[in-house]
Design a protein around this motif. Structure first.
Motif, short mmCIF file in Angstrom:
data_model
loop_
_atom_site.label_atom_id
_atom_site.label_comp_id
_atom_site.label_asym_id
_atom_site.label_seq_id
_atom_site.Cartn_x
_atom_site.Cartn_y
_atom_site.Cartn_z
N SER C 59 4.24 90.51 18.54
CA SER C 59 5.03 90.78 17.34
C SER C 59 4.46 90.05 16.13
N LEU C 76 2.97 87.91 9.54
CA LEU C 76 4.41 88.23 9.62
C LEU C 76 4.69 89.62 9.08
N THR C 78 4.60 92.46 10.43
CA THR C 78 5.42 93.30 11.30
C THR C 78 6.90 92.98 11.12
N TYR C 79 7.19 91.68 10.96
CA TYR C 79 8.60 91.33 10.77
C TYR C 79 9.10 91.81 9.41
N ARG C 80 8.19 91.83 8.41
CA ARG C 80 8.57 92.37 7.11
C ARG C 80 8.92 93.85 7.26
N LEU C 82 9.98 95.19 9.96
CA LEU C 82 11.22 95.28 10.73
C LEU C 82 12.43 95.26 9.81
N ALA C 292 8.53 93.34 17.92
CA ALA C 292 9.41 92.70 16.95
C ALA C 292 10.84 93.22 17.13
N VAL C 296 14.87 91.32 18.43
CA VAL C 296 16.21 91.36 17.82
C VAL C 296 17.33 91.13 18.85
#
Lengths: 271, 329, 317
Positions: C59, C76, C78-80, C82, C292, C296
């Motif tokens: 992730s 990060l 990928t988290y952005r 997400l 990612a 959650v």
């Protein structure tokens, strides 16, 4: 007496409890009716007619047999692995106090506590990272992992109930470790292991989420059903297979219940 | 003659708890030996050290002259009757009793014959076919006894053997254990927290407190001449009198014990006291009296008039009945 | 019984390997412990935890927009991704569903658990126990399939409404915005019903266990002190059963968060977290985003478990 009047439930409570139990069972019973319907294309209720025909149609479907045989193979091997690993972990945790027992329990329970999709996708990406091709064994790796917990739970409960002084008594009477295991420990945990093994089998036989990630092109019986649900080919055959699956999983559960009912363990509550 | 069991400087701790603290102990062959003490005093740990379930941290244990440290329980010819009896629930009574012989490799016919004999010895001849769950507590205990004795142990260990039985059964079992021990000549070592049991059954008693033996001797010695205040408190129904009170009574300013039956009542003179309570015990009446601010109990033999509560009486005793002792625990 | 004592008090070690090993294990119990722990630890540690960590690690990588391949550089991004509105929508939808399912399960489960724990005796007790265990253990897919039959437009539920001359009620429910749909089997109501049905046993069992631990004398004492049955229920039983309900909610919540099959088969085309994970790693081929996404439910459950633990729910598991 006050306690006598309190021992009977009020009518609304009885109705709510009874309705709840009915809610849990009626849908499953409905499947049985649909297995005999003459209607082929839709889920029409009430069934326009009843027939036994679909049982023979299903019987002659090679894809159903293939899926069934794969499921049985996977469940058997996964159960064997779960029995070995679950018993070892349970014995270690309950026979000795050591640093990290809690961690072991957590590790065993985690594969079932986390959503199946996470276990599935984790295994899948690991297989692809390690270049492992999908096979019977990739399915078994996944199933073995989450089946350990049911054997473990049953075995831990039984070990806890088996008084430690039995083992001491055996050693006191001249039995060494191996004799004590064979004559005292094994007979005392045998039914718990049998129950755990049956639950593990049922769990593996029914598993679909992890298997969708670790099976590749192979279809276990639940995968076969899932494909039929998404893209139906012959609905009545699915109905028949559903009935067979219900029966095949009910029997081990019933057996496991009777094997452990005299004890205060709850077989399968760890699913 | 070698001792049946001897401890020299034996210690055992669990975590921070010193369960057994530098214990020296000698049990003679053929003796009926009691280890008496409150729970947590180390007596059960000592028993488990003899059986081999625990290993000493330091010190030396010998059983009939042979070193016992490092020897697993299954290689010691010592058997235990467990507090919860620990009968194997999946075996019949006969197979339970024959278990020790089975693991030694004795044939089925022979071990069953010996097991029958052992069951007859504990007066349960026809119970072999039953399962442990079908027996009463008293019967289970006899089975546990037979299961141990069939192996002809050199030392038999009994962990609170009568603890789970009701009063009536306990009394008859006391006599039975005693006569069994005499006829077999085996060394019996038993653990109990019940001083009456220890005094009535044992040839010798060791009183444990906080991991140490505070006094060992015959029941008479322990009862009549407790060495410390703890022993007097724990073993006897004796009056334990503080140094200050002793001086007030006209004795030495030391801690002392005085048995209730050694005190007699007089109308005039003596130590003046008030009657606070009276409990009828059948063969005697026990009076609770206070002299100054000291509470004492007095045993009044049956037949003597019982003074009413609040009456002033005089107390007398022979100086020889006062037993001085250490004030320590 | 009176034979001479011929043997010494300590017998020699038994001959052969088993005697040797037996003494060795007795003297060094840690050795036996290590031998017992190694196989399960190797299996779970390498296969399971290893894969899990590898997934989480992914992730923190991102997919290259042009080649569609994963670039192995820590980021990060990928988290952005997400947290863009479409994905947040998925997460929110799943959370709302999980809460609704959990609350509904608790309401349906409580009377069953209460009756089974306090009134059912002997045979009835076994009946209730099996009555909960059987549906719990019977095939997940079969249960989902059964609901497809029930909720189908031509299925039994429509028929029952028609028989009761209530078809208009059903139609107006289906006409509701958001939760309605063409038929029950393609509506959120359908998804919700199936979730409740499938996870209900997981709510009943811990609640029943918690209720069974409430001593009978406590209820009697409350009555004795003058509380009406109603007061007793709300002031004594319910607070004591709460850890059980919370324990059950751990299951219903977690299982709803991670499921992707039920909303796929019964429900609208809008995605839930599980489906998003499945789609991202499958058709979209974006394993980092899938990873990612699967973080959650882990994070949500971590928070949930921390709260549950403070409410004492773990003792009721």
């Amino acid at each position: 007496m006050r306690s006598d009047t309190e021992a009977t439930a009020s009518l609304p409570l009885k109705i709510a409890a009874g309705a709840g139990i009915a809610f849990l069972h009626l849908p499953i019973l409905l499947i049985f009716v649909y297995a005999f319907t003459t209607e082929e294309k839709s889920f029409q209720w009430p069934p326009p007619g009843l027939t036994l025909n679909w049982f023979s149609v299903a019987w002659n479907r090679p894809d159903v047999w293939q899926a069934l045989s794969l499921s049985v193979k996977v469940a058997s091997v996964a159960t064997a692995i779960a029995l070995l690993l679950g018993t070892l972990a349970a014995a270690a945790v309950s026979q000795t106090r050591f640093f990290g027992r809690e961690a072991i329990s957590l590790l065993v329970i985690l594969p079932i506590a986390l959503p199946g999709i996470i276990t599935g996708i984790a295994l899948r990406s690991a297989f692809s990272l390690a270049d492992i091709p999908y096979s019977l064994w990739t399915i078994i790796l996944g199933h073995g992992t989450f089946c350990v917990v049911v054997v473990y739970n049953n075995a831990v409960a039984r070990f806890r109930r088996t008084s430690g002084s039995l083992i001491e008594a055996s050693m006191d009477l001249g039995a060494d470790g191996f004799q004590t295991f064979r004559h005292i420990i094994l007979p005392n945990i045998a039914t718990a292991l049998l129950a755990g093994g049956m639950l593990a089998f049922a769990l593996s036989f029914d598993e679909v989420i992890v298997t969708t990630f670790t099976g590749g092109q192979q279809a276990t019986l639940p995968i076969w059903m899932l494909q039929e649900l998404i893209r139906p080919r012959q609905r009545p055959v699915t109905n028949v297979v559903a009935v067979v699956v219900v029966l095949v999983t009910f029997l081990p559960i019933l057996a496991a219940y009777y094997l452990t009912r005299d004890t205060d363990e709850i077989a399968g509550s760890g699913k | 003659m070698t001792a049946a069991v001897s401890f020299s400087g034996v210690s055992r701790h669990f975590g921070k708890v010193q369960a057994v603290d530098r214990v020296d102990l000698v049990v003679e062959p053929g003796e009926f030996f009691a280890m008496l003490g409150p729970s947590g005093s180390g007596k059960t740990t000592c028993l488990r050290l003899i059986a081999g379930f625990e290993q000493p941290d330091s010190g030396h244990i010998e059983i009939f002259g042979e070193t016992a440290e490092g020897v697993p329980p299954y290689r010691r010819n010592v058997n235990t009757v467990f507090q919860d009896y620990a009968l194997f629930p999946h075996f019949s009574i006969l197979d339970n009793v024959a278990y020790g012989l089975m693991v030694k490799g004795i044939g089925k016919a022979e071990r069953h014959r010996q097991a029958e004999e052992a069951l007859a010895l504990v007066k349960l001849p026809d119970y072999g076919a039953r399962k442990p769950g079908q027996l009463s507590g008293g019967q289970r205990q006899r089975v546990a006894l037979a299961r141990a004795l069939v192996n002809r142990p050199r030392v038999l260990l009994l962990d609170e053997p009568l603890g789970a039985l009701d009063l009536k059964l306990r009394e008859s079992m006391q006599e039975e254990l005693k006569s069994l021990q005499r006829s077999l000549g085996i060394t019996f070592i038993f653990v109990t927290h019940d001083q009456g049991e220890a005094l009535s059954m044992a040839d010798r008693v060791a009183v444990f407190n906080k991991g140490r033996i505070v006094q060992a001797g015959t029941p008479q010695e322990i009862y009549n001449r407790p060495k410390t205040r703890f022993v007097a408190d724990f073993v006897g129904s004796s009056n334990v009198i503080d140094p200050d009170a002793m001086r007030y009574f006209g004795g030495e300013a030391r801690c002392a014990s005085l048995r209730p039956e050694a005190i007699s009542l007089v109308r005039d003179g003596g130590v003046r006291a008030h009657v606070r309570s009276a409990a009828f015990l059948g063969a005697a009446t026990r009076l609770g009296v206070t002299a100054g601010d000291v509470s004492l109990s007095v045993m009044l033999p049956a037949g003597q008039p019982v003074p009413e509560q609040g009456t002033e009486v005089g107390l007398t005793w022979a100086p020889g009945d006062v037993h001085y002792m250490d004030d320590a625990a | 019984m009176t034979g001479a004592f011929s043997q010494g008090v300590i017998s020699a070690r038994r001959a052969g390997l088993s005697g040797r090993l037996s003494d060795l294990f007795w003297r060094r119990p840690q050795l036996l412990l290590i031998l017992m722990l190694t196989p399960p630890l190797l299996w779970l540690g390498i296969i399971y935890v290893g894969s899990l960590l590898a997934l989480l690690a992914q992730s923190f990588f991102a997919i290259d927009d042009f080649s569609g391949l994963v670039t192995y550089e820590l980021t990060l991004d990928t988290y952005r991704q997400l947290l863009n509105p479409a994905n947040l929508d998925i997460i929110l939808r799943t959370l709302v569903m999980a809460v609704a399912v959990t609350v509904a399960s608790a309401f349906i489960a409580f009377p069953i658990a209460y009756y089974a724990a306090r009134y059912a005796k002997g045979r009835w007790k076994a009946f209730f126990y099996l009555g909960v265990m059987m549906p719990l253990w019977s095939s997940y897919l079969v249960k989902v399939y059964a609901w497809k039959l029930i909720l189908a437009k031509e299925g039994i539920l429509t028929w029952i409404f028609a028989r009761l001359h209530l078809s208009s009620v059903l139609d107006s429910v289906l006409a509701l915005p958001v939760i309605g749909g063409n038929s029950l089997s393609v509506s959120y109501i359908g998804t919700f019903l199936v979730f409740v049905y499938i996870w209900l046993p997981y709510m009943i069992l811990p609640t029943q266990a918690a209720l069974e631990r409430v001593p009978k004398t406590l209820v009697e004492a409350s009555g004795d002190l003058g509380a009406t049955p109603r007061q007793t229920f709300f002031t004594v039983l319910l607070p004591l059963a709460l850890p059980g309900l919370v324990a059950g909610s751990i299951f219903t919540f977690s299982l709803t968060l991670g499921d992707y099959i039920i909303p796929q088969i019964i429900g609208s085309s809008r995605l839930f977290i599980g489906q998003a994970v499945y789609a991202q790693q499958g058709t979209a081929g974006n394993v980092p985003l899938a990873a990612a996404f699967s973080v959650v439910p882990i994070v949500i459950m971590g928070v949930y478990l921390a709260i549950a633990k403070r409410m004492g729910a773990f003792d009721a598991l």
